[in-house]
Scaffold this motif. Sequence first.
Motif, PDB file in Angstrom:
ATOM      1  N   MET A 177       0.843  -1.174   0.000  1.00  0.00           N
ATOM      2  CA  MET A 177       0.000   0.000   0.000  1.00  0.00           C
ATOM      3  C   MET A 177       0.894   1.244   0.000  1.00  0.00           C
ATOM      4  O   MET A 177       1.906   1.294   0.680  1.00  0.00           O
ATOM      5  N   SER A 178       0.505   2.229  -0.766  1.00  0.00           N
ATOM      6  CA  SER A 178       1.269   3.479  -0.780  1.00  0.00           C
ATOM      7  C   SER A 178       0.376   4.624  -0.302  1.00  0.00           C
ATOM      8  O   SER A 178      -0.847   4.571  -0.415  1.00  0.00           O
ATOM      9  N   VAL A 179       1.027   5.624   0.231  1.00  0.00           N
ATOM     10  CA  VAL A 179       0.334   6.811   0.714  1.00  0.00           C
ATOM     11  C   VAL A 179       0.877   8.009  -0.055  1.00  0.00           C
ATOM     12  O   VAL A 179       2.092   8.166  -0.193  1.00  0.00           O
ATOM     13  N   ALA A 180      -0.026   8.833  -0.550  1.00  0.00           N
ATOM     14  CA  ALA A 180       0.377  10.012  -1.315  1.00  0.00           C
ATOM     15  C   ALA A 180      -0.033  11.273  -0.579  1.00  0.00           C
ATOM     16  O   ALA A 180      -0.964  11.268   0.230  1.00  0.00           O
ATOM     17  N   LYS A 181       0.663  12.330  -0.877  1.00  0.00           N
ATOM     18  CA  LYS A 181       0.361  13.641  -0.293  1.00  0.00           C
ATOM     19  C   LYS A 181       0.236  14.641  -1.436  1.00  0.00           C
ATOM     20  O   LYS A 181       0.903  14.522  -2.460  1.00  0.00           O
ATOM     21  N   VAL A 182      -0.623  15.629  -1.248  1.00  0.00           N
ATOM     22  CA  VAL A 182      -0.789  16.699  -2.230  1.00  0.00           C
ATOM     23  C   VAL A 182      -0.329  17.993  -1.579  1.00  0.00           C
ATOM     24  O   VAL A 182      -0.719  18.316  -0.459  1.00  0.00           O
ATOM     25  N   THR A 183       0.523  18.719  -2.286  1.00  0.00           N
ATOM     26  CA  THR A 183       0.970  20.018  -1.799  1.00  0.00           C
ATOM     27  C   THR A 183       0.689  21.064  -2.875  1.00  0.00           C
ATOM     28  O   THR A 183       0.631  20.748  -4.062  1.00  0.00           O
ATOM     29  N   GLU A 184       0.512  22.282  -2.451  1.00  0.00           N
ATOM     30  CA  GLU A 184       0.182  23.354  -3.379  1.00  0.00           C
ATOM     31  C   GLU A 184       1.382  24.273  -3.536  1.00  0.00           C
ATOM     32  O   GLU A 184       2.011  24.658  -2.550  1.00  0.00           O
ATOM     33  N   LEU A 192       4.673   9.122  -0.551  1.00  0.00           N
ATOM     34  CA  LEU A 192       5.548   9.116   0.620  1.00  0.00           C
ATOM     35  C   LEU A 192       6.312   7.785   0.701  1.00  0.00           C
ATOM     36  O   LEU A 192       5.784   6.736   0.326  1.00  0.00           O
ATOM     37  N   GLU A 193       7.537   7.872   1.176  1.00  0.00           N
ATOM     38  CA  GLU A 193       8.346   6.665   1.323  1.00  0.00           C
ATOM     39  C   GLU A 193       7.959   5.912   2.580  1.00  0.00           C
ATOM     40  O   GLU A 193       7.543   6.463   3.553  1.00  0.00           O
TER      41      GLU A 193
END
Length: 66
Positions: A1-8, A65-66
Amino acid sequence: MSVAKVTEITSTSEKSFEDAVENGIDRANNTLKNITSAWVADQSVSVKSGKISKYHVRLKVTFVLE
């Protein structure tokens, strides 16, 4: 499973919206690892003496995210 982040982020160019997007992604890539996508959330221009002087974009950048 991977987790992603969104930044502006915001970026500018004196040439075009496309160049502003490329500048933003290039700069984000120096700091963020594993960028997978980005989308333009907003775009605008600065006007000086009746002519476009700068192109501005607000990008939402997704990275895993790692």
